[in-house]
Design an enzyme around this catalytic site. Structure first.
Site, PDB file in Angstrom:
ATOM      1  N   LYS A  24       1.032  -1.121  -0.037  1.00 53.65           N
ATOM      2  CA  LYS A  24       0.086   0.210  -0.165  1.00 53.65           C
ATOM      3  C   LYS A  24       0.829   1.257   0.053  1.00 53.65           C
ATOM      4  CE  LYS A  24      -1.827   1.520   4.128  1.00 53.65           C
ATOM      5  NZ  LYS A  24      -1.207   3.141   4.325  1.00 53.65           N
ATOM      6  N   ASN A  25       1.963   1.298   0.946  1.00 52.62           N
ATOM      7  CA  ASN A  25       2.731   2.483   1.042  1.00 52.62           C
ATOM      8  C   ASN A  25       3.639   2.759   0.032  1.00 52.62           C
ATOM      9  OD1 ASN A  25       1.070   3.030   3.252  1.00 52.62           O
ATOM     10  ND2 ASN A  25       2.855   2.261   4.614  1.00 52.62           N
ATOM     11  N   CYS A 118      -4.726  12.691  12.445  1.00 49.29           N
ATOM     12  CA  CYS A 118      -5.316  11.410  12.406  1.00 49.29           C
ATOM     13  C   CYS A 118      -5.314  10.926  13.556  1.00 49.29           C
ATOM     14  CB  CYS A 118      -4.790  10.673  11.162  1.00 49.29           C
ATOM     15  SG  CYS A 118      -3.241   9.789  11.550  1.00 49.29           S
ATOM     16  N   ARG A 123       0.558  14.633  12.783  1.00 47.33           N
ATOM     17  CA  ARG A 123       0.912  14.546  11.661  1.00 47.33           C
ATOM     18  C   ARG A 123       1.087  15.638  10.484  1.00 47.33           C
ATOM     19  NH1 ARG A 123      -0.933   8.513   9.290  1.00 47.33           N
ATOM     20  NH2 ARG A 123       0.838   8.614   7.922  1.00 47.33           N
ATOM     21  N   ASP A 309       4.970   0.486  11.794  1.00 48.11           N
ATOM     22  CA  ASP A 309       3.679  -0.110  11.140  1.00 48.11           C
ATOM     23  C   ASP A 309       3.693  -1.296  11.694  1.00 48.11           C
ATOM     24  OD1 ASP A 309       3.024   2.239   9.964  1.00 48.11           O
ATOM     25  OD2 ASP A 309       3.819   1.744   7.923  1.00 48.11           O
ATOM     26  N   ARG A 401      -8.534  -0.744   4.399  1.00 48.23           N
ATOM     27  CA  ARG A 401      -7.810   0.529   3.928  1.00 48.23           C
ATOM     28  C   ARG A 401      -6.455  -0.304   3.642  1.00 48.23           C
ATOM     29  NH1 ARG A 401      -6.889   5.443   7.283  1.00 48.23           N
ATOM     30  NH2 ARG A 401      -5.467   5.764   5.505  1.00 48.23           N
TER      31      ARG A 401
HETATM   32  N1  EPU Z   1       6.241  14.794  10.400  1.00 50.52           N
HETATM   33  C1  EPU Z   1       6.234  16.131  10.553  1.00 50.52           C
HETATM   34  N2  EPU Z   1       6.425  17.030   9.395  1.00 50.52           N
HETATM   35  C2  EPU Z   1       6.264  16.578   8.188  1.00 50.52           C
HETATM   36  C3  EPU Z   1       6.129  15.375   8.012  1.00 50.52           C
HETATM   37  C4  EPU Z   1       6.108  14.277   9.153  1.00 50.52           C
HETATM   38  O1  EPU Z   1       6.244  16.467  11.671  1.00 50.52           O
HETATM   39  O2  EPU Z   1       6.068  17.637   7.297  1.00 50.52           O
HETATM   40  C5  EPU Z   1       6.137  13.781  11.394  1.00 50.52           C
HETATM   41  C6  EPU Z   1       5.032  12.941  11.467  1.00 50.52           C
HETATM   42  O3  EPU Z   1       4.024  13.859  12.161  1.00 50.52           O
HETATM   43  C7  EPU Z   1       5.453  11.839  12.206  1.00 50.52           C
HETATM   44  C8  EPU Z   1       7.048  11.766  11.688  1.00 50.52           C
HETATM   45  O4  EPU Z   1       7.327  12.816  11.232  1.00 50.52           O
HETATM   46  O5  EPU Z   1       5.472  11.886  13.432  1.00 50.52           O
HETATM   47  C9  EPU Z   1       7.068  10.717  10.453  1.00 50.52           C
HETATM   48  O6  EPU Z   1       6.101  10.811   9.582  1.00 50.52           O
HETATM   49  P1  EPU Z   1       6.289  10.374   7.954  1.00 50.52           P
HETATM   50  O7  EPU Z   1       6.213  11.523   7.141  1.00 50.52           O
HETATM   51  O8  EPU Z   1       7.370   9.635   7.933  1.00 50.52           O
HETATM   52  O9  EPU Z   1       5.043   9.344   7.876  1.00 50.52           O
HETATM   53  P2  EPU Z   1       3.900   9.466   6.722  1.00 50.52           P
HETATM   54  O10 EPU Z   1       4.548   9.789   5.139  1.00 50.52           O
HETATM   55  O11 EPU Z   1       2.836  10.433   6.788  1.00 50.52           O
HETATM   56  C10 EPU Z   1       4.088   6.764   6.154  1.00 50.52           C
HETATM   57  C11 EPU Z   1       3.336   5.876   6.011  1.00 50.52           C
HETATM   58  C12 EPU Z   1       2.833   5.469   7.237  1.00 50.52           C
HETATM   59  C13 EPU Z   1       4.188   4.863   8.228  1.00 50.52           C
HETATM   60  C14 EPU Z   1       5.123   6.161   8.145  1.00 50.52           C
HETATM   61  C15 EPU Z   1       6.306   5.812   8.950  1.00 50.52           C
HETATM   62  C16 EPU Z   1       2.296   5.935   3.797  1.00 50.52           C
HETATM   63  C17 EPU Z   1       1.052   6.408   2.896  1.00 50.52           C
HETATM   64  N3  EPU Z   1       2.244   5.994   5.176  1.00 50.52           N
HETATM   65  O12 EPU Z   1       3.336   7.884   6.679  1.00 50.52           O
HETATM   66  O13 EPU Z   1       1.781   4.147   7.291  1.00 50.52           O
HETATM   67  O14 EPU Z   1       3.575   4.655   9.760  1.00 50.52           O
HETATM   68  O15 EPU Z   1       5.233   6.297   6.871  1.00 50.52           O
HETATM   69  O16 EPU Z   1       6.944   4.865   8.666  1.00 50.52           O
HETATM   70  O17 EPU Z   1       3.516   5.719   3.391  1.00 50.52           O
HETATM   71  C18 EPU Z   1       0.212   2.693   7.871  1.00 50.52           C
HETATM   72  O18 EPU Z   1       0.598   2.181   6.706  1.00 50.52           O
HETATM   73  O19 EPU Z   1      -0.308   2.018   8.661  1.00 50.52           O
HETATM   74  C19 EPU Z   1       0.817   4.037   8.235  1.00 50.52           C
HETATM   75  C20 EPU Z   1       0.345   4.876   8.913  1.00 50.52           C
END
Ligand code: EPU
Length: 424
Positions: A24-25, A118, A123, A309, A401
């Site tokens: 998915k990711n 969320c 996030r 995850d 999802r």
């Molecule tokens: N963060 C910030 N500012 C930003 C971006 C991130 O503060 O601009 C913080 C977030 O709030 C969080 C941390 O940095 O505390 C890491 O967030 P990241 O951006 O790495 O996560 P994401 O891209 O929103 C993806 C996966 C998540 C997975 C995380 C971490 C996808 C669609 N989602 O989220 O997957 O947990 O990376 O590996 O790729 C899941 O599949 O259940 C899921 C939540």
């Protein structure tokens, strides 16, 4: 609204074979990347999931021709008529923000609803926006929407930018944008997750010039246009780990097929420390478990650390361990919502801030529980499958999802599971 539930009759030994779907990711950023190509793109091994349907609807809503048949998505961007991602769709899936980089880079403008917080944490997307600003974009947030415009001339400009923290989505959004920027972008503190690597490889197949893929510093030499390509989504390491976890909880034996061990070393190492016998081949991983799991200590970290995850699923194993385990969640501030639910199933877990202390118990006991987020749902399903008696799991839309064909896959592993359709 459909609020399906799972009725799980426990005491299963989780054993058998299961074929792993595309991640998915990885699929989500790859779908967003299709917006960058001037000629048609074909993506294979795309899982059938609610999040994938949402992103296809979002991209289709821009006038782009995009469709999914079986596990293949084709996309032709010849006729795009708006650069807009509405709140109604974005609010259901935060990854929608990934269309911002491609739209801005290719068309010079975008208006994307700001994703809210969320269940697992606030996030923010500040790092995405900061990087686009460093590339010369003008960004404003008005009425809940991010409005972004490329500098004069319509193209983003290459820059040197280092992320303040490691962000998977941020790295993905910015490499997509940099691929079409004018000049070279050097990005520091990039996420190393396999899904980021998959995206970078697809961009290269589309004609992007990227070096340092899979390292913390990526250099992207912008090109004027990208072309379509044919590409296949990497295997889902989290789905793989989730089913293997079932073996550890039930003295079981699970063979996951169409997956890759190198994607989930940090998880397999912990499984071995818990007593599992792990064997692997080119495209399969098998976990066999004889006795009760041994306790372990884990802290979630960006790749190649232990993935957040898999935290809930690992915790479900720890609940049955012969001793006390400690888990520290470092990525999200609120990712322990499964704890009270696991405790309802007979676990003994105490949370203090980011730390959870899990005292192993002999067995789970059946109870009605509620799924709170995607990975939490899987920990509850696995716990219920081992518990004696019937457990009803509510709000399983979370699991839909992110886990393709979940009940059939679980049935193939010996779990007695039934979906109950309740039409509110
Ligand atoms: N963060 C910030 N500012 C930003 C971006 C991130 O503060 O601009 C913080 C977030 O709030 C969080 C941390 O940095 O505390 C890491 O967030 P990241 O951006 O790495 O996560 P994401 O891209 O929103 C993806 C996966 C998540 C997975 C995380 C971490 C996808 C669609 N989602 O989220 O997957 O947990 O990376 O590996 O790729 C899941 O599949 O259940 C899921 C939540």
């Amino acid at each position: 609204m459909f609020m399906d539930q799972f009725l799980i009759t426990g005491s299963s030994r989780i054993a058998g074979e299961v074929t792993i779907s595309g991640a998915k990711n990885a699929a989500l950023p790859l779908l967003a990347a299709m917006i960058l190509a001037e000629t048609p793109t074909t993506l294979h091994n795309v899982p059938s999931l609610q999040d994938v349907r949402t992103l296809i609807e979002l991209i289709g809503g821009m006038g782009i021709h995009i469709q999914k048949q079986d596990d293949t998505v084709t996309c032709d961007t010849k006729n795009i008529d708006n650069f807009y991602a509405p709140y109604d769709l974005v609010k259901t899936m935060r990854a929608s923000i990934l269309v911002l980089g491609p739209l801005l880079a290719r068309f010079g403008e975008a208006e994307v609803s700001l994703p809210g917080g969320c269940a697992i944490g606030s996030r923010p997307v500040d790092q995405h926006l900061k990087a686009f600003e460093a590339m010369g974009a003008e960004i404003s947030v008005e009425n809940g929407y991010v409005k972004a415009r490329a500098p004069k001339g319509g193209r983003l400009l290459g820059c040197h930018f280092s992320f303040d923290m490691i962000t998977v989505g941020g790295t993905e959004n910015v490499i997509m944008a940099a691929a079409l920027a004018k000049g070279t972008t050097v990005l520091g503190n990039c996420a190393l997750e396999p899904e980021v690597v998959d995206l970078a490889n697809m961009l290269v197949a589309m004609g992007a010039k990227i070096s340092g893929i899979g390292t913390a510093t990526m250099t992207i030499e912008g090109v004027e246009r990208l072309h379509g390509c044919e590409y296949s989504v990497v295997a889902d390491r989290i789905e793989t780990g989730s089913y293997l976890a079932g073996a550890l909880m039930t003295r079981g034996d699970v063979l996951t097929k169409k997956t890759t061990a190198s994607l989930l070393h940090p998880v397999l190492e912990k499984f071995e420390a818990m007593g599992a016998i792990i064997t692997t081949g080119d495209d399969w991983i098998r976990a066999q478990m004889k006795g009760r799991p041994k306790p372990v200590d884990i802290r979630t970290q960006p790749h190649p650390g232990f993935p957040t995850d898999m935290q809930a699923q690992l915790m479900a194993i720890c609940c049955l361990a012969d001793g006390t385990s400690t888990i520290i969640e470092n990525i999200f501030e609120n990712r322990y919502m499964h704890v009270p639910e696991l405790n309802r199933l007979g676990a003994s877990i105490q949370v203090d801030g980011h730390t959870a202390v899990v005292k192993g118990v002999e067995k789970f006991t059946a109870a009605p529980v509620m799924a709170t987020d995607l990975r939490a749902s899987m920990s509850l399903v696995m716990a219920a499958a081992t518990a004696e008696g019937d457990s009803l799991i509510d709000r399983i839309y979370h699991i839909d999802r992110g886990y393709e064909d979940v009940e059939n896959k679980l049935r193939a592993l010996g779990v007695t599971i039934e979906r109950i359709n309740t039409n509110d």
